[in-house]
Scaffold this motif. Structure first.
Motif, short mmCIF file in Angstrom:
data_model
loop_
_atom_site.label_atom_id
_atom_site.label_comp_id
_atom_site.label_asym_id
_atom_site.label_seq_id
_atom_site.Cartn_x
_atom_site.Cartn_y
_atom_site.Cartn_z
N ARG A 1 0.86 -1.14 -0.22
CA ARG A 1 0.00 -0.21 -0.08
C ARG A 1 0.97 1.29 0.02
O ARG A 1 1.67 1.61 0.84
CB ARG A 1 -1.10 0.13 1.23
N LEU A 2 0.96 1.89 -1.05
CA LEU A 2 1.84 3.13 -1.54
C LEU A 2 0.97 4.39 -2.03
O LEU A 2 0.11 4.22 -2.40
CB LEU A 2 2.90 2.68 -2.30
N GLN A 3 1.82 5.31 -1.48
CA GLN A 3 1.29 6.91 -2.28
C GLN A 3 2.62 7.65 -2.44
O GLN A 3 3.25 7.66 -1.68
CB GLN A 3 0.45 7.60 -1.17
N LEU A 4 2.49 8.17 -3.70
CA LEU A 4 3.39 9.23 -4.19
C LEU A 4 2.96 10.53 -3.46
O LEU A 4 1.76 11.05 -3.59
CB LEU A 4 3.47 9.13 -5.53
N GLY A 5 3.73 11.34 -2.75
CA GLY A 5 3.48 12.58 -2.21
C GLY A 5 3.42 12.26 -0.88
O GLY A 5 2.64 11.28 -0.04
N ARG A 6 3.26 13.48 0.05
CA ARG A 6 3.09 13.69 1.39
C ARG A 6 1.80 14.22 1.88
O ARG A 6 1.58 15.53 1.17
CB ARG A 6 4.27 13.92 2.26
N ALA A 7 0.84 13.58 2.27
CA ALA A 7 -0.58 14.21 2.50
C ALA A 7 -0.65 14.93 4.03
O ALA A 7 0.06 14.57 4.98
CB ALA A 7 -1.53 13.15 2.38
N SER A 8 -1.25 16.02 3.99
CA SER A 8 -1.47 16.65 5.27
C SER A 8 -2.72 17.50 4.98
O SER A 8 -3.37 17.15 3.96
CB SER A 8 -0.37 17.66 5.48
N LYS A 9 -3.11 17.94 6.40
CA LYS A 9 -4.23 18.67 6.63
C LYS A 9 -4.20 20.24 6.49
O LYS A 9 -3.35 20.61 7.58
CB LYS A 9 -5.25 18.15 7.41
N GLY B 1 -0.68 11.54 -4.56
CA GLY B 1 -2.01 12.29 -3.66
C GLY B 1 -3.04 10.95 -3.45
O GLY B 1 -4.09 11.27 -2.83
N GLU B 2 -2.89 9.73 -3.77
CA GLU B 2 -3.97 8.69 -3.69
C GLU B 2 -3.08 7.49 -3.22
O GLU B 2 -2.14 6.98 -3.85
CB GLU B 2 -4.75 8.46 -4.75
N TRP B 3 -3.66 6.68 -2.16
CA TRP B 3 -3.12 5.53 -1.79
C TRP B 3 -3.41 4.12 -2.79
O TRP B 3 -4.71 4.24 -3.29
CB TRP B 3 -3.85 4.95 -0.48
N PHE B 4 -2.84 3.55 -3.27
CA PHE B 4 -3.08 2.53 -4.20
C PHE B 4 -2.33 1.17 -3.65
O PHE B 4 -1.55 1.22 -2.93
CB PHE B 4 -2.40 2.66 -5.49
N TYR B 5 -2.84 -0.02 -4.17
CA TYR B 5 -2.40 -1.31 -3.81
C TYR B 5 -1.76 -1.66 -4.97
O TYR B 5 -2.28 -1.94 -6.22
CB TYR B 5 -3.64 -2.04 -3.30
N TYR B 6 -0.39 -2.10 -4.72
CA TYR B 6 0.50 -2.58 -5.90
C TYR B 6 0.55 -4.02 -5.67
O TYR B 6 1.10 -4.77 -4.65
CB TYR B 6 1.73 -2.11 -5.78
N HIS B 7 0.15 -5.02 -6.67
CA HIS B 7 0.12 -6.25 -6.52
C HIS B 7 1.55 -6.97 -6.52
O HIS B 7 2.22 -6.81 -7.73
CB HIS B 7 -0.87 -7.03 -7.62
N VAL B 8 1.94 -7.72 -5.45
CA VAL B 8 3.39 -8.37 -5.61
C VAL B 8 2.93 -9.72 -6.28
O VAL B 8 3.88 -9.96 -7.36
CB VAL B 8 3.42 -8.75 -4.27
N GLY B 9 1.94 -10.53 -5.98
CA GLY B 9 1.83 -11.93 -6.59
C GLY B 9 0.85 -12.67 -5.80
O GLY B 9 0.49 -12.31 -4.77
N ASP B 10 0.60 -13.91 -6.04
CA ASP B 10 -0.17 -14.78 -5.20
C ASP B 10 0.57 -15.81 -4.97
O ASP B 10 1.61 -16.35 -5.27
CB ASP B 10 -1.33 -15.10 -6.32
#
Length: 291
Positions: free
Chosen positions: A180-188, A230-239
């Motif tokens: 679970r990865l995201q490019l960029g640093r989120a804050s409020k 800016g968004e969290w995504f799931y990057y598939h490693v394998g099964d």
């Protein structure tokens, strides 16, 4: 007959019929339990509110034992530890559905409420990250966007390498591993979520390589370029596949981008998650799956 049975679920019909008319409340609990055993747990809990017969049937041990993983007794010992001997199967299911913490808080394990499938999450602090102790490269940042309330943030590095290892008695089945990865640093700011992408660079030059190995000789590898800050995504490693529920499966995994001709940075690493493989389609439908 089908229309009459459907009418029993209508509250207006229930109030208008005479006391001599058969209703759902007249069904024996054992009969009701046999019927609701074919439903998934959320629907069982909803029907428990219908009347006393359904409420009693919803606590039947044989109903909930069919929803628990086949090796649930091993999971109880591993996850919950000591539990009362007379604890009902519904209570066991409920406790296993919580995000139970393992290994000093670096892992969380739970059952999916709808399917009973075993899920696991490994925090960034439970992974081996090259350069994590050097604050010129990495920092641990508190956040409410992680179930562990902390993520690892990469400012810049030449050699990017993350490794992990887990040993756990997964029930038989096929499982998928994701970062679970995201490019960029989120804050409020003023209550609104914003994302700072100033450190994001280097991920579009060459893809990241994901790999996994299991103790019984399985191996999977994939490659994917990181994108969309800016968004969290799931990057598939394998099964990987588990055949024996009564023994633990040891898994090693990695994520690397070790081309030292350029730096890369601006990456948030939250966790590694292990889900039953059918969850991959669920992530895809929600738009959270990248590769």
């Amino acid at each position: 007959m089908g229309a009459n049975f459907s009418a029993l679920f209508n509250q207006d019909s229930l109030s208008s019929v005479s006391s001599s008319t058969p209703s759902l409340g007249d069904l024996p609990e054992s009969c009701v339990a046999s019927i609701i055993g074919y439903l998934d747990p959320p629907h069982i809990c909803k029907l428990a509110k219908l009347n006393r017969a359904f409420r009693g049937a919803s606590w039947a041990d044989f109903v909930w034992e069919s929803k628990l993983p086949p090796n649930y007794q091993i999971l109880v010992d591993k996850i919950l530890g000591l539990v009362p001997e007379n604890l009902g199967k519904r209570d066991i299911y409920t406790r296993l559905c919580r995000a139970n913490t393992l290994d000093d808080g670096s892992k969380k394990v739970w059952l999916d409420r709808s399917t009973g499938g075993v899920c696991m999450s490994i925090s960034s602090k439970g992974l081996r990250i090259t350069g994590i102790d050097d604050r010129r490269y990495w920092n641990h940042i508190p956040t409410d966007e992680s179930r562990f309330c902390s993520i690892a943030y990469l400012q810049q590095i030449w050699w990017f390498e993350v490794d992990g290892e887990v040993e756990f008695p997964f029930p038989a089945g096929t499982y998928s591993i994701f970062f679970r990865l995201q490019l960029g640093r989120a804050s409020k700011r003023f209550g609104r979520r914003i994302c700072n992408s100033e450190h994001v660079h280097g991920w579009d030059i060459k893809p990241v390589r994901f790999q996994l190995w299991t103790s019984d000789g399985q191996h999977a590898t994939s490659q994917c370029s990181l994108s969309d800050p800016g968004e969290w995504f799931y990057y598939h490693v394998g099964d990987f596949n588990v055949e024996n529920s009564n023994s633990s499966t040891k898994i090693k995994l990695s994520m690397t981008q070790i081309d030292c001709t350029h730096t890369k940075g601006g990456l948030c690493l939250d966790s590694v998650v292990i889900y039953p493989s059918q969850f991959r389609e669920r992530l895809k439908r929600k738009g959270f799956l990248k590769c």
